[in-house]
Design a protein around this motif. Sequence first.
Motif, short mmCIF file in Angstrom:
data_model
loop_
_atom_site.label_atom_id
_atom_site.label_comp_id
_atom_site.label_asym_id
_atom_site.label_seq_id
_atom_site.Cartn_x
_atom_site.Cartn_y
_atom_site.Cartn_z
N ILE A 28 20.33 38.76 24.36
CA ILE A 28 20.81 38.99 22.99
C ILE A 28 21.97 39.98 23.00
N LEU A 29 21.87 41.04 23.79
CA LEU A 29 22.96 42.03 23.85
C LEU A 29 24.24 41.43 24.41
N VAL A 30 24.14 40.62 25.45
CA VAL A 30 25.34 39.97 25.99
C VAL A 30 25.93 39.00 24.98
N GLY A 31 25.09 38.28 24.27
CA GLY A 31 25.57 37.37 23.23
C GLY A 31 26.29 38.12 22.12
N LEU A 32 25.71 39.23 21.68
CA LEU A 32 26.36 40.04 20.64
C LEU A 32 27.69 40.60 21.13
N LEU A 34 29.69 39.28 23.33
CA LEU A 34 30.67 38.20 23.38
C LEU A 34 31.15 37.79 21.99
N VAL A 35 30.31 37.93 21.00
CA VAL A 35 30.72 37.59 19.64
C VAL A 35 31.60 38.69 19.05
N LEU A 36 31.30 39.94 19.37
CA LEU A 36 31.99 41.06 18.73
C LEU A 36 33.22 41.56 19.48
N VAL A 37 33.40 41.16 20.74
CA VAL A 37 34.54 41.67 21.51
C VAL A 37 35.85 41.11 20.94
N ASP A 38 36.90 41.89 21.10
CA ASP A 38 38.22 41.52 20.60
C ASP A 38 38.74 40.30 21.35
N LYS A 39 39.17 39.29 20.64
CA LYS A 39 39.61 38.03 21.26
C LYS A 39 40.91 38.23 22.05
#
Length: 56
Positions: A28-32, A34-39
């Motif tokens: 879950i932390l890795v998924g979050l 990847l979603v929240l990191v700057d593109k």
Amino acid sequence: MFKQFISKIPGADVYMVGSFVTFLAFFILVGLYLVLVDKKYIRQMSQMPLDESSTD
């Protein structure tokens, strides 16, 4: 066979649940992340191997 092996180890269910919770939290932390990191950062990091200006 697996049930027989687990039933002979005292407290094995605690270890199994603990390892599952640890894996789930990490996933879950890795998924979050990847979603929240700057593109822009993701694009910059993906282009690094192809960038010829950073040769030694």
